[in-house]
Design a protein around this motif. Structure first.
Motif, mmCIF file in Angstrom:
data_model
loop_
_atom_site.group_PDB
_atom_site.id
_atom_site.type_symbol
_atom_site.label_atom_id
_atom_site.label_comp_id
_atom_site.label_asym_id
_atom_site.label_seq_id
_atom_site.Cartn_x
_atom_site.Cartn_y
_atom_site.Cartn_z
ATOM 1 N N ASP A 25 -38.699 23.853 15.247
ATOM 2 C CA ASP A 25 -38.594 23.375 16.615
ATOM 3 C C ASP A 25 -37.821 24.327 17.513
ATOM 4 O OD1 ASP A 25 -38.791 21.703 18.802
ATOM 5 O OD2 ASP A 25 -37.029 20.532 18.244
ATOM 6 N N GLU A 27 -38.113 23.620 21.131
ATOM 7 C CA GLU A 27 -37.820 22.831 22.332
ATOM 8 C C GLU A 27 -36.450 22.162 22.252
ATOM 9 O OE1 GLU A 27 -39.700 19.368 25.198
ATOM 10 O OE2 GLU A 27 -40.069 19.294 23.045
ATOM 11 N N ASP A 28 -36.220 21.391 21.193
ATOM 12 C CA ASP A 28 -34.929 20.720 21.034
ATOM 13 C C ASP A 28 -33.999 21.470 20.086
ATOM 14 O OD1 ASP A 28 -35.656 18.661 22.739
ATOM 15 O OD2 ASP A 28 -36.471 17.428 21.122
ATOM 16 N N GLU A 35 -32.379 30.727 23.497
ATOM 17 C CA GLU A 35 -33.794 30.569 23.152
ATOM 18 C C GLU A 35 -34.360 31.784 22.435
ATOM 19 O OE1 GLU A 35 -32.918 27.867 26.635
ATOM 20 O OE2 GLU A 35 -32.531 29.990 26.169
ATOM 21 N N ARG A 58 -42.949 24.274 17.231
ATOM 22 C CA ARG A 58 -43.012 23.610 18.536
ATOM 23 C C ARG A 58 -42.301 24.513 19.533
ATOM 24 N NH1 ARG A 58 -40.689 17.699 20.430
ATOM 25 N NH2 ARG A 58 -38.712 18.566 19.693
ATOM 26 N N HIS A 60 -41.436 25.751 23.664
ATOM 27 C CA HIS A 60 -41.020 25.062 24.883
ATOM 28 C C HIS A 60 -42.251 24.685 25.719
ATOM 29 C CE1 HIS A 60 -37.080 26.872 23.849
ATOM 30 N NE2 HIS A 60 -36.583 25.874 24.554
ATOM 31 N N HIS A 64 -41.401 25.735 31.146
ATOM 32 C CA HIS A 64 -40.036 26.156 30.792
ATOM 33 C C HIS A 64 -39.947 27.684 30.875
ATOM 34 C CE1 HIS A 64 -36.391 26.866 28.374
ATOM 35 N NE2 HIS A 64 -36.087 25.594 28.596
#
Length: 306
Positions: A25, A27-28, A35, A58, A60, A64
């Motif tokens: 992941d 995104e979270d 990032e 996954r 962003h 974003h």
């Protein structure tokens, strides 16, 4: 992430098949401002995973600032080791198209996309989103969906029971599942946050599979994985019936037959072939003739019909 990849390998050895995907992941999982470093870690883990591992990522959302860099870094360097890219907060088909173009530009034209539907507007467009040829699956983002209603859905709508009873949540789940089945895509049920109550979680997984038409489900804790695999896998008696019925149908050259006093034809043959496919994918014990079919890659009744 490392623990998830390790568990995947342990269960692959146990079941003789890779029975779940690990989605790394961004995104979270990525801290704000970190990032790029997190994307580099995802690349490292994907490249270092076992050869038979099923690893996804996954990224962003498309709006974003880190989206383009996620795709360029991860798909560009490790796209050949990924099974799909999950796109969160899909609002419209154009979001899928933008992500598809980014993957193509990164040299990952082979990678399918999976989408996460998380708003009322996205649910409204679910059929159009599911129709995109690059899209493989749609998932339901329950908590964001509830939050998007500004308090109109109570917090219980995010719970293990409320998400199966509140009318707006139920409607959204059914709309997404229906959109996927209409376009031959995989509907993937969202997370259930109750990680300690195994009985409640198993009941939720059963409802997702048997009442809401979902064929996959997300986990947010390792303790949930076995329950998902067991609930979504066909039962032993159903596997046995599917094998016996299809053997009889094959002997009849796929013409209609009488089986256990009932008429069966190509429509039911396709259904029971799908039972065996699910059994194979979830590491269930298959009868000898069914194992031979998969070993020989015998075309399914659907493929024969085409």
């Amino acid at each position: 992430m490392r623990k998830s990849l390790q568990l995947q390998q342990e269960m692959t050895q146990e079941f003789g098949a890779c029975v779940f995907d690990v989605t790394l992941d961004c995104e979270d999982g990525a801290p704000v401002g970190g990032e790029a470093e997190h994307a580099a870690l995802v690349v490292e883990l994907a490249l270092g995973a076992a050869p038979d591992a099923r690893v996804a990522v996954r990224v962003h959302p498309v709006d974003h600032p880190a989206f383009e860099a996620d795709i360029a870094t991860i798909a560009g360097r490790a796209g050949h080791r990924l099974v799909h890219v999950m796109l969160p907060k899909v609002e419209r088909p154009e979001d899928v198209e933008r992500a598809a173009r980014a993957l193509d530009a990164a040299g990952a034209k082979q990678l399918p996309l999976q989408g996460l539907v998380e708003s009322p507007a996205a649910v409204h467009r679910a059929f159009d989103i599911a129709a995109h040829p690059r899209l493989q699956s749609l998932s339901f983002g329950l908590m964001d969906f509830v939050s998007a209603h500004g308090g109109a859905i109570p917090s219980a709508g995010m719970g293990v029971q409320g998400q199966f009873t509140h009318p707006l949540v139920v409607r959204a789940k059914l709309e997404i599942a229906s959109a996927c089945h209409a376009h031959g895509k995989v509907p993937s049920h969202g997370v259930v946050t109750e990680i300690r109550d195994q009985a409640a979680f198993r009941a939720a997984a059963s409802r997702a599979a048997n009442e809401f038409g979902y064929t996959r489900m997300w986990s947010i804790h390792p303790d949930q994985i076995r329950a998902i695999v067991e609930v979504f896998a066909p039962a032993a008696d159903e596997i046995h019936k599917a094998s016996q019925l299809l053997r009889a149908a094959e002997a009849a050259q796929w013409a209609p037959i009488s089986f256990d006093g009932k008429l069966e034809d190509r429509a039911s043959y396709r259904y029971y072939w799908q039972v065996l496919e699910r059994a194979h994918q979830t590491g269930r014990q298959l009868p000898d003739e069914a194992r031979e079919w998969f070993a020989a890659r015998v075309p399914s009744p659907t493929e024969r019909r085409q």
